[in-house]
Enzyme design. Structure first.
Site, mmCIF file in Angstrom:
data_model
loop_
_atom_site.group_PDB
_atom_site.id
_atom_site.type_symbol
_atom_site.label_atom_id
_atom_site.label_comp_id
_atom_site.label_asym_id
_atom_site.label_seq_id
_atom_site.Cartn_x
_atom_site.Cartn_y
_atom_site.Cartn_z
ATOM 1 N N HIS A 269 6.192 -0.086 -23.362
ATOM 2 C CA HIS A 269 6.416 1.121 -23.852
ATOM 3 C C HIS A 269 5.597 1.574 -25.015
ATOM 4 O O HIS A 269 5.115 0.523 -25.789
ATOM 5 C CB HIS A 269 7.847 0.908 -24.492
ATOM 6 C CG HIS A 269 8.340 2.454 -24.759
ATOM 7 N ND1 HIS A 269 8.227 3.305 -25.834
ATOM 8 C CD2 HIS A 269 9.275 3.298 -23.974
ATOM 9 C CE1 HIS A 269 8.810 4.375 -25.665
ATOM 10 N NE2 HIS A 269 9.457 4.450 -24.388
ATOM 11 N N ASP A 326 13.666 2.581 -17.299
ATOM 12 C CA ASP A 326 13.494 2.812 -15.875
ATOM 13 C C ASP A 326 13.573 1.395 -15.094
ATOM 14 O O ASP A 326 13.436 1.415 -13.833
ATOM 15 C CB ASP A 326 11.896 3.428 -15.908
ATOM 16 C CG ASP A 326 11.867 4.828 -16.327
ATOM 17 O OD1 ASP A 326 10.875 5.038 -17.220
ATOM 18 O OD2 ASP A 326 12.586 5.515 -16.031
#
Ligand code: SDX
Length: 391
Positions: A269, A326
């Site tokens: 991320h 996700d």
């Protein structure tokens, strides 16, 4: 030299965005919406309550909640003319391609008389969008299945209504939604509702800064979200798990990742250099849903093995790579019967609340058109060359 600013920095440039909506501490792995921690919201609030907080600053009291829910309920249907929009697509069109088109098309239905400088117009736009996203999302699925569209029902709550419009047929006169699945769906909406200045939200704000029609701005956000590095990662995770196949193949796959041949989708991320707090709630929800539905999905075991190896491997530790929102969401969505092609559509449905909250926030105070800075690294000034003299 590396390059030079293409205009005098004294010009007004796009400053960092100021916002009161969402706070992320990437080092601590903390995510707050209007100050409320994401895990507390996901476990205690309904998605529509979180939408209210994103839009208005606080969780609603009972009167505010009832009024908001009633307003959303009034706007869940879409203009019947929109059906024709769907008919223009191939049946095998990716539902995200359809969503970019049909959400953008709302700007043709809500254009005349829409004055974004009017607060009331902006408020109704936010309610319309949050109300219609599930209907359009379910229609994009029904169209791909060649099944009739289902009209929204207001005796169902938000998540139940979406699942009804997705999976019921006109013959299902007494359709019941599994409460475990509805609760998991609602929680997944909350976990995707907003995330500060991510790529798609920044796209919506930049488009909105020109004064463009808000529905067209949201369509731009949907386009940005579709990419596999952003919202498309949930679909890519399932494809990755399918390709790996079994736990025995994990070590070889991890070597491919370290050779940079593939990415470990659902990991890493730009901001979180610690656990993504949403991933932890998603993993708990995954366990709850699979157990409640009595599903023993080998993909969960495979995902957990990948996570366990990655969290112990120096390659991932050095790069501070952890599971993100996700990584587990696709396993839950698959367990509740959602096809992979719809995963990012569901992300866009949920994120619409965040997008429109940021659009509202920008319009609630004076703003100027966005103009990101550029560092020019091209040719320095040179004269024109006639074609016969060019090399
Ligand atoms: C979302 O911004 C948001 O908030 C987004 C989001 C939201 O709610 O809106 O949180 C939603 O988009 C989540 C992310 C979903 N995407 C994926 O899961 C795709 C896989 N992840 C990567 O593509 C990547 O991690 C990104 C795109 C998410 C972040 O990319 P960055 O910021 O460029 O990654 P980085 O600079 O921190 O990378 C550091 C290193 C690099 O290695 P080196 O080249 O320096 O040796 O880690 C490597 C990267 O190559 N790396 C990965 C990796 N992610 C980063 N290596 C293997 N697998 C990965 N997934």
């Amino acid at each position: 030299e590396a390059g030079y600013w293409s205009y005098d920095p004294g010009f007004k440039v796009t400053a960092p965005v100021e916002s009161k909506i969402t706070y992320i501490d990437g080092g601590k792995g903390e995510l707050l919406h209007r100050g409320y921690p994401i895990d507390q919201l996901a476990k205690n609030a309904e998605y529509l309550e979180v939408c209210y907080a994103l839009l208005h600053g606080d969780l609603p009291n009972q009167e505010q909640k009832d009024d908001f829910y009633k307003k959303v309920g009034k706007h869940t249907a879409v203009h019947d003319q929109l059906r024709k929009f769907f008919e223009g697509f191939r049946r095998d069109a990716h539902p995200m391609a359809i969503m970019v088109g049909v959400v953008g098309a709302l700007s043709a239905f809500y254009h005349e008389g829409l004055d974004v400088s009017e607060e009331l117009h902006r408020e109704i736009t936010a309610i319309r969008l949050i109300a219609k996203m599930p209907t359009l999302a379910a229609m994009s699925y029904k169209y791909s299945q060649g099944e009739p569209f289902m009209y929204p029902r207001n005796d169902f709550n938000y998540a139940e209504n979406f699942l009804y419009m997705m999976f019921a047929t006109p013959a299902d006169v007494d359709y019941k939604v599994n409460p475990v699945i509805a609760k998991a769906m609602d929680r997944i909406f909350t976990l995707h509702a907003d995330h500060e200045q991510n790529a798609s939200t920044s796209t919506v704000r930049l488009a909105g800064s020109t004064g463009a029609n808000p529905y067209a701005c949201i369509a731009a956000g949907i386009a940005a979200l579709w990419g596999p590095s952003h919202g498309g990662a949930n679909e890519a995770v399932l494809k990755m798990l399918d390709e790996i196949g079994t736990v025995e193949n994990v070590p070889e796959f991890m070597e491919k990742v370290k050779r940079r041949e593939v990415k470990l989708m659902g990991f890493g991320h730009r901001v979180y250099k610690n656990f993504d707090p949403r991933a932890q709630v998603m993993k708990e929800t995954c366990d709850e849903v699979l157990e409640a539905l009595g599903i023993d999905d080998p993909k969960l075991e495979l995902a957990m093995k990948l996570e366990q190896i990655a969290l112990e491997d120096p390659y991932f530790i050095e790069r501070k790579l952890y599971p993100n929102v996700d990584f587990y969401s696709g396993i839950i969505l698959k367990a509740i019967g959602i096809p992979t092609s719809m995963f990012t559509v569901i992300f866009s449905l949920a994120r619409a609340a965040g997008w429109i909250s940021h659009w509202l926030e920008m319009h609630s105070a004076p703003f100027s058109i966005g103009r990101p800075r550029q560092l020019y690294t091209g040719e320095t000034r040179r004269d024109f060359v006639n074609i016969e003299d060019r090399k």
